[in-house]
Design a protein around this motif. Sequence first.
Motif, PDB file in Angstrom:
ATOM      1  N   VAL A  59       2.868 -10.400  -6.588  1.00 27.22           N
ATOM      2  CA  VAL A  59       2.462 -11.301  -5.510  1.00 27.22           C
ATOM      3  C   VAL A  59       3.525 -12.375  -5.336  1.00 27.22           C
ATOM      4  O   VAL A  59       3.887 -13.070  -6.291  1.00 27.22           O
ATOM      5  N   ASP A  62       2.361 -14.481   0.448  1.00 27.41           N
ATOM      6  CA  ASP A  62       1.252 -13.741   1.048  1.00 27.41           C
ATOM      7  C   ASP A  62       1.479 -12.226   1.062  1.00 27.41           C
ATOM      8  O   ASP A  62       0.880 -11.509   1.853  1.00 27.41           O
ATOM      9  N   GLU A  63       2.352 -11.743   0.162  1.00 24.63           N
ATOM     10  CA  GLU A  63       2.664 -10.313   0.131  1.00 24.63           C
ATOM     11  C   GLU A  63       2.801  -9.819  -1.302  1.00 24.63           C
ATOM     12  O   GLU A  63       3.092 -10.590  -2.211  1.00 24.63           O
ATOM     13  N   LEU A  64       2.627  -8.518  -1.452  1.00 19.88           N
ATOM     14  CA  LEU A  64       3.058  -7.848  -2.674  1.00 19.88           C
ATOM     15  C   LEU A  64       4.497  -7.418  -2.442  1.00 19.88           C
ATOM     16  O   LEU A  64       4.806  -6.813  -1.412  1.00 19.88           O
ATOM     17  N   LYS A  79       1.147  -6.192   2.655  1.00 18.76           N
ATOM     18  CA  LYS A  79       0.255  -7.317   2.965  1.00 18.76           C
ATOM     19  C   LYS A  79      -1.073  -7.177   2.206  1.00 18.76           C
ATOM     20  O   LYS A  79      -1.521  -6.071   1.911  1.00 18.76           O
ATOM     21  N   LYS A  80      -1.689  -8.306   1.946  1.00 20.48           N
ATOM     22  CA  LYS A  80      -2.984  -8.325   1.274  1.00 20.48           C
ATOM     23  C   LYS A  80      -3.993  -7.543   2.106  1.00 20.48           C
ATOM     24  O   LYS A  80      -4.082  -7.709   3.321  1.00 20.48           O
ATOM     25  N   GLY A  86      -2.689  -3.211  -1.536  1.00 16.41           N
ATOM     26  CA  GLY A  86      -3.195  -4.432  -0.911  1.00 16.41           C
ATOM     27  C   GLY A  86      -4.698  -4.580  -1.075  1.00 16.41           C
ATOM     28  O   GLY A  86      -5.217  -5.693  -1.230  1.00 16.41           O
ATOM     29  N   TRP A  89      -5.367  -5.697  -4.676  1.00 13.19           N
ATOM     30  CA  TRP A  89      -5.068  -7.124  -4.750  1.00 13.19           C
ATOM     31  C   TRP A  89      -6.217  -7.934  -4.153  1.00 13.19           C
ATOM     32  O   TRP A  89      -6.738  -8.866  -4.774  1.00 13.19           O
ATOM     33  N   GLU A  90      -6.646  -7.573  -2.951  1.00 12.43           N
ATOM     34  CA  GLU A  90      -7.695  -8.320  -2.251  1.00 12.43           C
ATOM     35  C   GLU A  90      -9.017  -8.302  -3.015  1.00 12.43           C
ATOM     36  O   GLU A  90      -9.706  -9.320  -3.119  1.00 12.43           O
TER      37      GLU A  90
END
Length: 159
Positions: A59, A62-64, A79-80, A86, A89-90
Motif C-alpha cells: 500500500v 491510495d494504491e497497491l 486501486k483499492k 484490491g 485490501w478493501e
Amino acid sequence: MAEDLTITRNISKEEQYQSIIPQIEALLYGETDLIANLANVAAALKEQFGWFWVGFYLVKQDELVLGPFQGPVACTRIKKGKGVCGASWEQAAAIIVPDVDAFPGHIACASASKSEIVLPLIVNDEVIGVLDVDSEVLNKFDETDQAYLDQVIHILLNR
C-alpha cells in the motif's frame, strides 16, 4: 541465514508447507528489512510450489504498488477494491478464487493465470500490502493454502 532451500515436491501439499515454513523462518532470521524478506519469501514459495506467480503488493497512498515477486511481469498499480488484490485490501481478508475469469472485476495481468489466492498483510489493524499467488491451474488453492500462507505472513511481519 539459510543459503539453500531443501525443495521436496513428491509429498502432500501440507507436508510441503511443513517443510518450507521452518526454512523460511531460518532464511529470515536476523533480517529486519521488509523488502529483502518479501523478496526471499516470494522466491522460497515459488521454488517450493512452482506456482505461476508469487509476489507482494504494498500500500502506497491510495494504491497497491508492485513489490518483490517471482514470475512474469505484473500489473504495477492496483486501486483499492479493484481485482482480487484490491478486494482483499478493501476487505482486509483472504480471498480464494478458483476461476479468475468468474471473479467480477478480475484484473488480467497475465492471461495464463487461472486461479488465485490473495492474503492481506495487516500491521496494527491496517493493511500494509497483500501476498498474491496465481496458478495456471483452475481450483489450485484452498483453506490449507490460506492457513499456511497466513503462517508465512505472521513470520514475515513479526521480524
